[in-house]
Design a protein around this motif. Structure first.
Motif, PDB file in Angstrom:
ATOM      1  N   LYS A 160       0.831  -1.201   0.000  1.00  0.00           N
ATOM      2  CA  LYS A 160       0.000   0.000   0.000  1.00  0.00           C
ATOM      3  C   LYS A 160       0.866   1.251   0.000  1.00  0.00           C
ATOM      4  O   LYS A 160       0.579   2.224  -0.718  1.00  0.00           O
ATOM      5  CB  LYS A 160      -0.919  -0.006   1.219  1.00  0.00           C
ATOM      6  N   ILE A 161       1.943   1.242   0.772  1.00  0.00           N
ATOM      7  CA  ILE A 161       2.888   2.364   0.766  1.00  0.00           C
ATOM      8  C   ILE A 161       3.456   2.557  -0.629  1.00  0.00           C
ATOM      9  O   ILE A 161       3.538   3.678  -1.148  1.00  0.00           O
ATOM     10  CB  ILE A 161       4.014   2.110   1.786  1.00  0.00           C
ATOM     11  N   ARG A 162       3.830   1.453  -1.251  1.00  0.00           N
ATOM     12  CA  ARG A 162       4.422   1.529  -2.595  1.00  0.00           C
ATOM     13  C   ARG A 162       3.441   2.118  -3.604  1.00  0.00           C
ATOM     14  O   ARG A 162       3.809   2.966  -4.420  1.00  0.00           O
ATOM     15  CB  ARG A 162       4.862   0.120  -3.026  1.00  0.00           C
ATOM     16  N   ARG A 163       2.194   1.670  -3.537  1.00  0.00           N
ATOM     17  CA  ARG A 163       1.207   2.149  -4.510  1.00  0.00           C
ATOM     18  C   ARG A 163       0.859   3.622  -4.293  1.00  0.00           C
ATOM     19  O   ARG A 163       0.693   4.371  -5.259  1.00  0.00           O
ATOM     20  CB  ARG A 163      -0.059   1.300  -4.427  1.00  0.00           C
ATOM     21  N   ARG A 164       0.740   4.047  -3.049  1.00  0.00           N
ATOM     22  CA  ARG A 164       0.268   5.405  -2.772  1.00  0.00           C
ATOM     23  C   ARG A 164       1.376   6.450  -2.814  1.00  0.00           C
ATOM     24  O   ARG A 164       1.128   7.602  -3.181  1.00  0.00           O
ATOM     25  CB  ARG A 164      -0.416   5.441  -1.406  1.00  0.00           C
ATOM     26  N   LEU A 165       2.602   6.049  -2.448  1.00  0.00           N
ATOM     27  CA  LEU A 165       3.691   7.021  -2.397  1.00  0.00           C
ATOM     28  C   LEU A 165       4.682   6.858  -3.537  1.00  0.00           C
ATOM     29  O   LEU A 165       5.552   7.720  -3.719  1.00  0.00           O
ATOM     30  CB  LEU A 165       4.429   6.913  -1.057  1.00  0.00           C
ATOM     31  N   GLY A 166       4.579   5.771  -4.324  1.00  0.00           N
ATOM     32  CA  GLY A 166       5.456   5.592  -5.477  1.00  0.00           C
ATOM     33  C   GLY A 166       6.645   4.699  -5.163  1.00  0.00           C
ATOM     34  O   GLY A 166       6.970   4.420  -4.008  1.00  0.00           O
ATOM     35  N   GLY A 167       7.293   4.247  -6.238  1.00  0.00           N
ATOM     36  CA  GLY A 167       8.466   3.394  -6.106  1.00  0.00           C
ATOM     37  C   GLY A 167       8.122   1.922  -6.119  1.00  0.00           C
ATOM     38  O   GLY A 167       6.973   1.516  -6.281  1.00  0.00           O
ATOM     39  N   THR A 168       9.150   1.097  -5.958  1.00  0.00           N
ATOM     40  CA  THR A 168       8.990  -0.350  -5.902  1.00  0.00           C
ATOM     41  C   THR A 168       8.969  -0.806  -4.448  1.00  0.00           C
ATOM     42  O   THR A 168       9.244  -0.032  -3.525  1.00  0.00           O
ATOM     43  CB  THR A 168      10.148  -1.052  -6.620  1.00  0.00           C
ATOM     44  N   LEU A 169       8.658  -2.072  -4.251  1.00  0.00           N
ATOM     45  CA  LEU A 169       8.699  -2.609  -2.900  1.00  0.00           C
ATOM     46  C   LEU A 169      10.105  -2.474  -2.317  1.00  0.00           C
ATOM     47  O   LEU A 169      10.273  -2.151  -1.137  1.00  0.00           O
ATOM     48  CB  LEU A 169       8.256  -4.064  -2.903  1.00  0.00           C
ATOM     49  N   ASN A 170      11.109  -2.696  -3.135  1.00  0.00           N
ATOM     50  CA  ASN A 170      12.474  -2.574  -2.633  1.00  0.00           C
ATOM     51  C   ASN A 170      12.823  -1.140  -2.261  1.00  0.00           C
ATOM     52  O   ASN A 170      13.591  -0.895  -1.324  1.00  0.00           O
ATOM     53  CB  ASN A 170      13.464  -3.103  -3.667  1.00  0.00           C
ATOM     54  N   ASP A 171      12.261  -0.160  -2.977  1.00  0.00           N
ATOM     55  CA  ASP A 171      12.467   1.244  -2.610  1.00  0.00           C
ATOM     56  C   ASP A 171      11.902   1.516  -1.219  1.00  0.00           C
ATOM     57  O   ASP A 171      12.510   2.226  -0.412  1.00  0.00           O
ATOM     58  CB  ASP A 171      11.804   2.173  -3.629  1.00  0.00           C
ATOM     59  N   VAL A 172      10.719   0.971  -0.938  1.00  0.00           N
ATOM     60  CA  VAL A 172      10.115   1.148   0.381  1.00  0.00           C
ATOM     61  C   VAL A 172      11.002   0.524   1.454  1.00  0.00           C
ATOM     62  O   VAL A 172      11.223   1.109   2.524  1.00  0.00           O
ATOM     63  CB  VAL A 172       8.701   0.528   0.419  1.00  0.00           C
ATOM     64  N   VAL A 173      11.539  -0.665   1.181  1.00  0.00           N
ATOM     65  CA  VAL A 173      12.436  -1.331   2.125  1.00  0.00           C
ATOM     66  C   VAL A 173      13.648  -0.454   2.421  1.00  0.00           C
ATOM     67  O   VAL A 173      14.032  -0.257   3.593  1.00  0.00           O
ATOM     68  CB  VAL A 173      12.874  -2.692   1.549  1.00  0.00           C
ATOM     69  N   LEU A 174      14.271   0.097   1.390  1.00  0.00           N
ATOM     70  CA  LEU A 174      15.463   0.924   1.587  1.00  0.00           C
ATOM     71  C   LEU A 174      15.129   2.212   2.335  1.00  0.00           C
ATOM     72  O   LEU A 174      15.927   2.680   3.150  1.00  0.00           O
ATOM     73  CB  LEU A 174      16.110   1.240   0.240  1.00  0.00           C
ATOM     74  N   ALA A 175      13.950   2.785   2.087  1.00  0.00           N
ATOM     75  CA  ALA A 175      13.550   3.997   2.803  1.00  0.00           C
ATOM     76  C   ALA A 175      13.335   3.711   4.285  1.00  0.00           C
ATOM     77  O   ALA A 175      13.718   4.523   5.143  1.00  0.00           O
ATOM     78  CB  ALA A 175      12.285   4.577   2.174  1.00  0.00           C
ATOM     79  N   ILE A 176      12.708   2.576   4.606  1.00  0.00           N
ATOM     80  CA  ILE A 176      12.525   2.193   6.012  1.00  0.00           C
ATOM     81  C   ILE A 176      13.883   1.974   6.673  1.00  0.00           C
ATOM     82  O   ILE A 176      14.145   2.457   7.785  1.00  0.00           O
ATOM     83  CB  ILE A 176      11.659   0.928   6.106  1.00  0.00           C
ATOM     84  N   ALA A 177      14.763   1.241   5.979  1.00  0.00           N
ATOM     85  CA  ALA A 177      16.090   0.977   6.535  1.00  0.00           C
ATOM     86  C   ALA A 177      16.866   2.276   6.744  1.00  0.00           C
ATOM     87  O   ALA A 177      17.530   2.451   7.775  1.00  0.00           O
ATOM     88  CB  ALA A 177      16.865   0.036   5.610  1.00  0.00           C
ATOM     89  N   ALA A 178      16.799   3.198   5.790  1.00  0.00           N
ATOM     90  CA  ALA A 178      17.515   4.468   5.915  1.00  0.00           C
ATOM     91  C   ALA A 178      17.034   5.254   7.133  1.00  0.00           C
ATOM     92  O   ALA A 178      17.833   5.804   7.895  1.00  0.00           O
ATOM     93  CB  ALA A 178      17.344   5.287   4.636  1.00  0.00           C
ATOM     94  N   GLY A 179      15.705   5.343   7.325  1.00  0.00           N
ATOM     95  CA  GLY A 179      15.175   6.062   8.471  1.00  0.00           C
ATOM     96  C   GLY A 179      15.593   5.430   9.789  1.00  0.00           C
ATOM     97  O   GLY A 179      15.956   6.130  10.744  1.00  0.00           O
ATOM     98  N   ALA A 180      15.559   4.091   9.863  1.00  0.00           N
ATOM     99  CA  ALA A 180      15.932   3.402  11.097  1.00  0.00           C
ATOM    100  C   ALA A 180      17.417   3.568  11.401  1.00  0.00           C
ATOM    101  O   ALA A 180      17.811   3.783  12.558  1.00  0.00           O
ATOM    102  CB  ALA A 180      15.573   1.922  10.984  1.00  0.00           C
ATOM    103  N   ILE A 181      18.264   3.480  10.375  1.00  0.00           N
ATOM    104  CA  ILE A 181      19.704   3.636  10.581  1.00  0.00           C
ATOM    105  C   ILE A 181      20.024   5.055  11.044  1.00  0.00           C
ATOM    106  O   ILE A 181      20.837   5.265  11.953  1.00  0.00           O
ATOM    107  CB  ILE A 181      20.462   3.286   9.289  1.00  0.00           C
TER     108      ILE A 181
END
Length: 576
Positions: free
Chosen positions: A273-294
């Motif tokens: 749902k994040i991917r569809r509403r905010l754009g990008g691929t599933l892997n982009d969402v994963v990297l964005a979550i990881a970046a924020g947590a790091i």
């Protein structure tokens, strides 16, 4: 594999690719290059009437699948006078050496399972035998048991590793494969035969290049353009690999041999749902979550993250549909800058999307392929030296690998697989690695770290859950809560949903071919105190023993320029 005019070969050997051999060359005293997975099952279908788990049935189920994965009965040999390993059949193969049984002490919670899995990951594989092990772990609370599976990276990458796991498991609870015919190892070649085969292999390569050159003369303009693109791709790859990333607490001069694991799982529908509403691929969402947590984790460690050049090595699947199900490594590498200093989750995701689109259009993928082909033609030492140089220059800070897993349920001897947590190995100067695997509407994160450098790994897991929640809120009303690992410690996990998963984009069934566009298919916080007094010992005798959790101390969150501390950081809640 020469023959003597008949159907049975005189001897058998199979050459490792340059990339496969590279993962062998990377190992040293503190760097173990095995990939792994912690698989949690419902134990009730395998319970014996008199109590306990029917371990013999598990052994029989794995043994019946071995004909489908021949590499599991092969070991390494070396070509004389050449830095080239090959596979040969192991005449002394014994399944009971590779499938081992152990039991957690009471209370058998997930904290003890993580500690056990970390000890297993701290043990090197024996290069004199087939390079894999499976540990059957009884005593997990909630009527569950676990398999801890590890195999050397020279055997499998993320995609082929999942294919191998899917082969060893079954799609139906009642499906038990009939035992195959008795296995007879093929004779191994002598040293002189190995050397002769290697010479023939290298002599054939120039003739193949001459054939390509002859074809190029038919269209010289296209050939010139192709050569220019290839040279540019190699340049992109070398330049990216030679530029050092910022130094962080994740990047010591050299890690130790002991490992600490943790994990967390999120709802895959919410990620999509994040991917569809905010754009990008599933892997982009994963990297964005990881970046924020790091970023959140480093700030708590008083590291100044503004303007930091923090990079993730993102493996990209280049495996064709025809090579699915075959072991070995078929991947390229992308070096992606992560915006860990951007506090806005929407903007951080947009920046990740832009970065990944740019990298996919660059020559890094093709450059990796060309360098591997060159190394395969000459010697694996070519790629080894290039990558070792990049590692010494700290070309990236950590690995983030995301593997699409099966959408449908899998079973072992009738026991359903509930939760699969992947584990990626650590490079010599990287104390953290993040691996992800999708399975039945869930996205499972496995975090592997150096025991001494990241004693507060659980805090990073908490940060991942916080950043996931922020992105989910930015995308719209929430649907379900993430299953944070620390919150769930000591609680029994319920079975996954029974309906099949309608996977999206790069997440699908294990047998699905990769997209035509490169996808990151193998695609990752705490308080200051002193490190644990002793390190875990990688021995079977110590497996399953609990440790007393250390106390925690308050820490200021003020940021400053990071310098390597004289002492480590104690776990805040003693999760591991």
């Amino acid at each position: 594999m020469p023959t003597n005019g008949g159907p049975r070969p005189v001897y058998f050997s199979e050459r490792l690719s340059a990339l496969d051999a590279f993962f062998l060359a990377l190992e040293d005293a503190g760097t173990h290059m095995h990939v792994a997975a912690v698989l949690v099952f419902d134990a009730r279908p395998l319970k014996r009437v008199e109590g306990g788990l029917d371990v013999e049935r598990i052994h029989e189920s794995i043994a019946a699948q071995l004909p489908l994965v021949p590499r599991y009965r092969q070991k390494l040999a070396s070509v004389p006078l050449a830095e080239q390993p090959v596979w040969v059949d192991d005449p002394t193969f014994n399944l009971h050496y590779h499938v081992r049984d152990t039991c957690l002490p009471p209370p058998g919670d997930e904290r003890l399972l993580k500690r056990l899995a970390g000890r297993i990951m701290s043990q090197k594989l024996d290069r004199g035998k087939p390079l894999w092990e499976t540990w059957v772990v009884e005593g997990l609370e909630g009527d569950r048991f676990a398999l801890v599976i590890k195999a050397h990276h020279c055997m499998v990458d993320g995609i082929s590793g999942i294919d191998a796991i899917a082969t060893l498991l079954r799609p139906l609870p009642e499906a038990m494969r009939e035992p195959g015919p008795r296995w007879f190892p093929r004779p191994a070649p002598s040293g002189s035969q190995l050397l002769a085969d290697e010479i023939r292999h290298r002599v054939r390569k120039p003739f193949a290049l001459l054939a390509q050159a002859r074809d190029a003369l038919r269209d010289p303009l296209a050939a010139i353009e192709s050569a220019r693109n290839t040279a540019s791709a190699i340049g992109d790859t070398l330049v990216a690999g030679m530029r050092p990333a910022s130094r962080t607490p994740f990047n010591p001069e050299h890690i130790g041999p002991h490992r600490r694991l943790d994990w967390v799982a999120f709802d895959l529908d919410d990620v999509n749902k994040i991917r569809r509403r905010l754009g990008g691929t599933l892997n982009d969402v994963v990297l964005a979550i990881a970046a924020g947590a790091i970023g959140r984790y480093l700030k708590r460690r008083r590291v100044r993250i503004e303007g930091m050049d923090f990079r993730a090595l993102v493996p990209v699947n280049i495996r064709s549909a025809s090579t699915r199900g075959k072991l070995g490594n078929r991947m390229a590498m992308l070096l992606a800058e992560l915006p860990i200093g951007d506090p806005d989750p929407r903007r951080r995701l947009r920046r990740v999307v832009e970065t990944m689109r740019r990298l996919k259009k660059s020559g890094q993928v093709r450059g990796s392929e060309v360098l591997e082909e060159l190394s395969d033609w000459t010697s694996p030492a070519v790629m080894n030296r290039i990558v070792r140089t990049a590692a010494r220059m700290r070309a990236f800070n950590l690995v983030v690998t995301n593997v699409p897993g099966p959408a449908d349920p899998l079973y072992l001897g009738g026991a359903p697989l509930l939760e699969p947590y992947p584990v990626v190995p650590l490079y010599s100067n990287q104390a953290l690695g993040i691996a992800l695997l999708s399975y039945r509407r869930r996205l499972y994160w496995g975090l592997n770290s150096d025991w001494d450098r990241l004693p507060d790994l659980h805090a990073l897991v908490d940060d991942l859950a916080i950043e996931f929640e922020q992105l989910r809120k930015a995308a719209g009303p929430p649907r379900s809560e993430p299953q944070a690992s620390e919150a769930s410690v000591g609680k029994a996990a319920g079975p996954p949903r029974s309906e099949p998963q309608a996977s999206e984009a790069s997440v699908g069934k294990a047998a699905m071919p990769p997209r035509s566009e490169p996808q990151a298919s193998e695609a990752s916080v705490g308080k200051a105190a002193t490190p644990p007094r002793s390190e875990p010992q990688a021995s079977e005798a110590s497996v399953g023993k609990a440790a007393t959790p250390p106390r925690s101390e308050p820490q200021a969150s003020e940021a400053s320029e990071w310098k390597e501390p004289a002492s480590g950081v104690r776990t805040r809640r003693g999760s591991l």
